[in-house]
Motif scaffolding. Structure first.
Motif, PDB file in Angstrom:
ATOM      1  N   LEU A 194      11.404  11.029  14.041  1.00  0.00           N
ATOM      2  CA  LEU A 194      11.549  10.503  12.684  1.00  0.00           C
ATOM      3  C   LEU A 194      10.202   9.994  12.188  1.00  0.00           C
ATOM      4  O   LEU A 194       9.381   9.535  12.974  1.00  0.00           O
ATOM      5  CB  LEU A 194      12.576   9.367  12.668  1.00  0.00           C
ATOM      6  CG  LEU A 194      14.018   9.763  12.976  1.00  0.00           C
ATOM      7  CD1 LEU A 194      14.894   8.515  13.056  1.00  0.00           C
ATOM      8  CD2 LEU A 194      14.566  10.718  11.931  1.00  0.00           C
ATOM      9  N   PRO A 195       9.982  10.065  10.870  1.00  0.00           N
ATOM     10  CA  PRO A 195       8.718   9.538  10.341  1.00  0.00           C
ATOM     11  C   PRO A 195       8.622   8.047  10.595  1.00  0.00           C
ATOM     12  O   PRO A 195       9.638   7.345  10.613  1.00  0.00           O
ATOM     13  CB  PRO A 195       8.816   9.860   8.843  1.00  0.00           C
ATOM     14  CG  PRO A 195      10.269  10.039   8.570  1.00  0.00           C
ATOM     15  CD  PRO A 195      10.852  10.604   9.826  1.00  0.00           C
ATOM     16  N   PRO A 196       7.430   7.520  10.802  1.00  0.00           N
ATOM     17  CA  PRO A 196       7.280   6.087  11.076  1.00  0.00           C
ATOM     18  C   PRO A 196       7.677   5.244   9.865  1.00  0.00           C
ATOM     19  O   PRO A 196       7.528   5.659   8.723  1.00  0.00           O
ATOM     20  CB  PRO A 196       5.781   5.954  11.375  1.00  0.00           C
ATOM     21  CG  PRO A 196       5.147   7.120  10.685  1.00  0.00           C
ATOM     22  CD  PRO A 196       6.144   8.231  10.774  1.00  0.00           C
ATOM     23  N   VAL A 197       8.224   4.067  10.145  1.00  0.00           N
ATOM     24  CA  VAL A 197       8.603   3.137   9.088  1.00  0.00           C
ATOM     25  C   VAL A 197       7.347   2.543   8.460  1.00  0.00           C
ATOM     26  O   VAL A 197       6.413   2.157   9.160  1.00  0.00           O
ATOM     27  CB  VAL A 197       9.501   2.016   9.656  1.00  0.00           C
ATOM     28  CG1 VAL A 197       9.654   0.880   8.664  1.00  0.00           C
ATOM     29  CG2 VAL A 197      10.856   2.583  10.033  1.00  0.00           C
ATOM     30  N   LYS A 198       7.341   2.497   7.113  1.00  0.00           N
ATOM     31  CA  LYS A 198       6.220   1.895   6.377  1.00  0.00           C
ATOM     32  C   LYS A 198       6.780   0.770   5.505  1.00  0.00           C
ATOM     33  O   LYS A 198       7.211   1.012   4.375  1.00  0.00           O
ATOM     34  CB  LYS A 198       5.511   2.950   5.533  1.00  0.00           C
ATOM     35  CG  LYS A 198       4.844   4.050   6.353  1.00  0.00           C
ATOM     36  CD  LYS A 198       4.015   4.978   5.477  1.00  0.00           C
ATOM     37  CE  LYS A 198       4.914   5.823   4.590  1.00  0.00           C
ATOM     38  NZ  LYS A 198       4.129   6.798   3.794  1.00  0.00           N
ATOM     39  N   PRO A 199       6.820  -0.465   6.025  1.00  0.00           N
ATOM     40  CA  PRO A 199       7.495  -1.565   5.328  1.00  0.00           C
ATOM     41  C   PRO A 199       6.937  -1.882   3.942  1.00  0.00           C
ATOM     42  O   PRO A 199       7.635  -2.482   3.135  1.00  0.00           O
ATOM     43  CB  PRO A 199       7.299  -2.758   6.273  1.00  0.00           C
ATOM     44  CG  PRO A 199       7.048  -2.147   7.604  1.00  0.00           C
ATOM     45  CD  PRO A 199       6.301  -0.880   7.327  1.00  0.00           C
ATOM     46  N   GLN A 200       5.718  -1.495   3.648  1.00  0.00           N
ATOM     47  CA  GLN A 200       5.135  -1.824   2.355  1.00  0.00           C
ATOM     48  C   GLN A 200       5.164  -0.649   1.390  1.00  0.00           C
ATOM     49  O   GLN A 200       4.459  -0.644   0.382  1.00  0.00           O
ATOM     50  CB  GLN A 200       3.708  -2.330   2.557  1.00  0.00           C
ATOM     51  CG  GLN A 200       3.648  -3.629   3.348  1.00  0.00           C
ATOM     52  CD  GLN A 200       2.251  -4.175   3.494  1.00  0.00           C
ATOM     53  OE1 GLN A 200       1.277  -3.466   3.316  1.00  0.00           O
ATOM     54  NE2 GLN A 200       2.155  -5.456   3.822  1.00  0.00           N
ATOM     55  N   ALA A 201       6.008   0.324   1.663  1.00  0.00           N
ATOM     56  CA  ALA A 201       6.105   1.503   0.811  1.00  0.00           C
ATOM     57  C   ALA A 201       6.739   1.161  -0.532  1.00  0.00           C
ATOM     58  O   ALA A 201       7.404   0.140  -0.696  1.00  0.00           O
ATOM     59  CB  ALA A 201       6.904   2.585   1.509  1.00  0.00           C
ATOM     60  N   ALA A 202       6.552   2.067  -1.494  1.00  0.00           N
ATOM     61  CA  ALA A 202       7.008   1.824  -2.860  1.00  0.00           C
ATOM     62  C   ALA A 202       8.404   2.369  -3.142  1.00  0.00           C
ATOM     63  O   ALA A 202       8.877   2.296  -4.273  1.00  0.00           O
ATOM     64  CB  ALA A 202       6.014   2.436  -3.848  1.00  0.00           C
ATOM     65  N   SER A 203       9.074   2.905  -2.129  1.00  0.00           N
ATOM     66  CA  SER A 203      10.446   3.372  -2.297  1.00  0.00           C
ATOM     67  C   SER A 203      11.122   3.428  -0.932  1.00  0.00           C
ATOM     68  O   SER A 203      10.448   3.462   0.107  1.00  0.00           O
ATOM     69  CB  SER A 203      10.489   4.753  -2.957  1.00  0.00           C
ATOM     70  OG  SER A 203      10.009   5.743  -2.069  1.00  0.00           O
ATOM     71  N   LEU A 204      12.436   3.475  -0.949  1.00  0.00           N
ATOM     72  CA  LEU A 204      13.198   3.568   0.297  1.00  0.00           C
ATOM     73  C   LEU A 204      12.846   4.858   1.051  1.00  0.00           C
ATOM     74  O   LEU A 204      12.577   4.835   2.248  1.00  0.00           O
ATOM     75  CB  LEU A 204      14.697   3.540  -0.012  1.00  0.00           C
ATOM     76  CG  LEU A 204      15.623   3.748   1.184  1.00  0.00           C
ATOM     77  CD1 LEU A 204      15.673   2.499   2.044  1.00  0.00           C
ATOM     78  CD2 LEU A 204      17.025   4.126   0.729  1.00  0.00           C
TER      79      LEU A 204
END
Length: 356
Positions: free
Chosen positions: A29-39
């Motif tokens: 799975l792609p890594p989680v990016k907590p500061q991303a601009a969308s879910l």
């Protein structure tokens, strides 16, 4: 005693284990990016967002009184639903104070008046909730820095045991009415809006001018109230309070009138701090507030959900709660930022001299 395990036994065990476990494809799975601009960009799924938020464990909010638009139940529901502790700091802070306190308190999210949000957009992390398209264009920043969560109409709240139902703002000049704002209009957003609403009077045009003209008419109206002896010494002593409909509707035993053909409306907007200590929890909070459940919880606090029209179209609006909103056929109008600035400048200069 020393126990020796033969190489053959090890090989046999490994072989049995390999035979007993079916071959599976290892999907990365792609890594989680907590500061991303969308879910989608940051977490792919709501499940991943919830998991990331739970790992953070808490959410810090500021300026959210529990009695304001049902925030007490909203906070408790969010916390119970996701197992995330909500630290509630300085609940009575104004929008301006929320920004001033941010460096020290480090909140994850903000609940702000429109003008404060616009002025401080650079301090917010852009994020578009899944229901972004349901939020009307005029009440959201297209870059995603802020977006309206709920709003209301300026109204006349009155005690029906003490005064007759006012059919207009002009009625408040009649003997027997004792009128108050919800604070100092030079300092409190709702009181400022009360002055501006009074300036519309019975609102025949359904539009506003340059802000200064409306402020002048509002100050003149309160000067007339003062001369008529109809200004209350305090909000507690008043039989009438000019305030947002969600505040007046929550007053025990009081009724709400929204007269005229136009009514002043306004929205409070949500934003995520660019420096949020709990960025995943902050984004989960926004997804919750803008979900059908979160929007109906605002409605339970007599506020107008930002997604009201979408909820109606999809049949997810709580009709019983919606029926409790104060009735009005008035056309909502909103102050622009320049109009607000011009009006506030006028009030700072003239309020105390003419109506304070």
């Amino acid at each position: 005693m020393t126990v020796r395990i033969s190489t053959a036994a090890v090989i046999l065990t490994a072989t049995i284990a390999g035979c007993g476990a079916p071959a599976t494809e290892n999907k990365q799975l792609p890594p989680v990016k907590p500061q991303a601009a969308s879910l989608q960009e940051g977490f792919s799924t709501m499940e991943n967002l919830v998991e990331a938020a739970r790992r953070e464990g808490s959410l810090t909010v500021v300026g959210l009184p529990r009695g304001w638009v049902n925030y007490g139940e909203i906070i408790d529901t969010f916390s119970e639903e996701y197992g995330i502790k909500v630290d509630q700091l300085e609940p009575d802070a104004s929008s301006k104070q929320e920004i001033e306190l941010a460096a020290r308190l480090k909140p994850d999210v903000f609940d702000l008046s429109l003008e404060v949000a616009v002025a401080n957009a650079a301090a917010f992390a852009p994020y578009r909730v899944q229901s972004w398209q349901d939020i009307p264009d005029e009440i959201k920043d297209h870059a995603g820095h802020w977006y309206a969560g709920y709003g209301g109409y300026m109204s006349i709240g009155y005690d029906p045991h003490r005064v007759a139902p006012p059919a207009s703002y002009g009625d408040l000049l009649k003997p027997g009415y004792s009128v108050s704002l919800s604070g100092d209009p030079r300092q409190t957003a709702s009181a400022f809006s009360g002055v501006m609403a009074a300036s519309l009077g019975d609102g025949k045009t359904g539009s506003l001018g340059d802000g200064k003209a409306e402020a002048r008419r509002g100050v003149e109206f309160f000067d007339r109230l003062r001369k008529a002896g109809n200004l209350a010494a305090s909000e507690r002593a008043a039989s009438v309070v000019l305030d947002w409909d969600y505040h007046n509707a929550a007053r025990a035993g009081w009724k709400v009138a929204i007269p005229g053909q136009s009514v002043l409306s306004s929205y409070y907007v949500q934003a995520i701090s660019k420096n949020a200590p709990h960025p995943a929890a902050a984004r989960l909070w926004q997804e919750f507030l803008f979900s059908d459940r979160g929007q109906n919880l605002f409605l339970k606090g007599y506020a107008h959900p930002a997604r009201l029209e979408a909820l109606q179209m999809r049949g997810t609006l709580d009709k019983e709660l919606a029926a409790k909103l104060p009735a009005t056929s008035a056309k909502p109008v909103m102050l622009t930022i320049p109009e607000t600035d011009a009006a506030k400048t006028y009030l700072q200069r003239e309020w105390n001299r003419k109506a304070g």
